[in-house]
Write a protein that holds these residues in place. Structure first.
Motif, mmCIF file in Angstrom:
data_model
loop_
_atom_site.group_PDB
_atom_site.id
_atom_site.type_symbol
_atom_site.label_atom_id
_atom_site.label_comp_id
_atom_site.label_asym_id
_atom_site.label_seq_id
_atom_site.Cartn_x
_atom_site.Cartn_y
_atom_site.Cartn_z
ATOM 1 N N UNK A 25 17.715 -51.598 54.755
ATOM 2 C CA UNK A 25 17.137 -52.258 53.590
ATOM 3 C C UNK A 25 17.078 -53.749 53.831
ATOM 4 N N UNK A 26 16.453 -54.462 52.920
ATOM 5 C CA UNK A 26 16.332 -55.906 53.064
ATOM 6 C C UNK A 26 17.693 -56.582 52.892
ATOM 7 N N UNK A 27 17.834 -57.744 53.484
ATOM 8 C CA UNK A 27 19.047 -58.538 53.296
ATOM 9 C C UNK A 27 19.231 -58.832 51.811
ATOM 10 N N UNK A 28 20.422 -58.555 51.308
ATOM 11 C CA UNK A 28 20.706 -58.775 49.895
ATOM 12 C C UNK A 28 20.503 -57.553 49.021
ATOM 13 N N UNK A 29 20.156 -56.410 49.612
ATOM 14 C CA UNK A 29 19.821 -55.225 48.809
ATOM 15 C C UNK A 29 21.023 -54.371 48.420
ATOM 16 N N UNK A 135 16.468 -63.119 47.063
ATOM 17 C CA UNK A 135 16.960 -64.018 46.014
ATOM 18 C C UNK A 135 18.433 -63.768 45.744
ATOM 19 N N UNK A 136 18.839 -62.510 45.749
ATOM 20 C CA UNK A 136 20.249 -62.184 45.540
ATOM 21 C C UNK A 136 21.104 -62.709 46.695
ATOM 22 N N UNK A 137 20.602 -62.543 47.907
ATOM 23 C CA UNK A 137 21.348 -63.030 49.060
ATOM 24 C C UNK A 137 21.483 -64.541 49.064
ATOM 25 N N UNK A 138 20.412 -65.233 48.734
ATOM 26 C CA UNK A 138 20.461 -66.698 48.680
ATOM 27 C C UNK A 138 21.437 -67.173 47.607
ATOM 28 N N UNK A 139 21.405 -66.516 46.452
ATOM 29 C CA UNK A 139 22.311 -66.908 45.372
ATOM 30 C C UNK A 139 23.760 -66.678 45.775
#
Length: 206
Positions: A25-29, A135-139
């Protein structure tokens, strides 16, 4: 999670004596948290995190290292030995043993890449859109990791454009309030019914 674990146990070995289960999955998923909870349900099955295989210089060009250090030994029924990468010191550490357990969970972006799929018993995809995942990963990682994330996003886009995993997923995993919804994947080999695993809080880890 119990039903999914039971399904995994019914699968035949895919890499020597090992059932390799990939969580991509994508980074942060939310891959790391889901993989950890699935592994716990599978009698504390080992989890191989691709963050330990990748490096700053090889965000996605780690296939050969994984095949040599893990897949080939498992294929012969032997204990794998991989050198985990330290993202702070930017160097690989001493080899770490990984015995050929009945189930080994491999989690990370690219776990379902084409070079690994022939060795997988099951491929799960964390079904969260990439922009929301990033966005979740950056946060989570904060402003100090902004430059890294800018580079990561470019690299991940390029990787999945060339070597997508989702179209080959056996199952899709979606976070829901209080649990996970597990659905048949695009490959057409997944279960025919929806499973909801209760008691799992959503997470932004990857």
């Amino acid at each position: 999670m119990h039903d999914l674990a039971a399904r995994v146990r019914r699968l035949g070995p895919s890499c020597g004596p090992v059932r390799l289960v990939a969580v991509d999955g994508h980074a942060g998923s939310g891959k790391s948290t889901f993989a950890g909870r699935l592994a716990q349900e599978l009698d504390d099955a080992p989890v191989l995190r691709l963050d330990d295989i990748a490096s700053h210089e090889e965000l996605f060009d780690w296939t050969g290292r994984l095949l040599r250090q893990v897949i080939e030994p498992f294929g012969r029924g032997r204990t794998a030995r991989y050198a985990p990468y330290d993202w702070r010191t930017r160097r690989f550490g001493p080899p770490r043993p990984l015995p050929p357990a009945p189930v080994v969970v491999v989690e990370g972006v690219g776990a379902g890449r084409r070079a690994l799929r022939p060795h997988l018993a099951l491929l799960l995809w964390m079904d969260l859109p990439r922009e929301e995942s990033w966005a979740r990963g950056r946060a989570r990682d904060g402003a100090e990791q902004r430059d890294f994330w800018d580079g990561w996003v470019r690299a991940e886009r390029a990787h999945f454009a060339d070597d997508p995993s989702r179209p080959f997923a056996d199952l899709l995993v979606r976070q829901r309030p209080g649990g996970y919804e597990v659905l048949p994947g695009p490959s057409g080999t997944g279960v025919a019914t929806t499973l909801l695993t209760h008691g799992d809080e959503p997470s932004s880890l990857w």
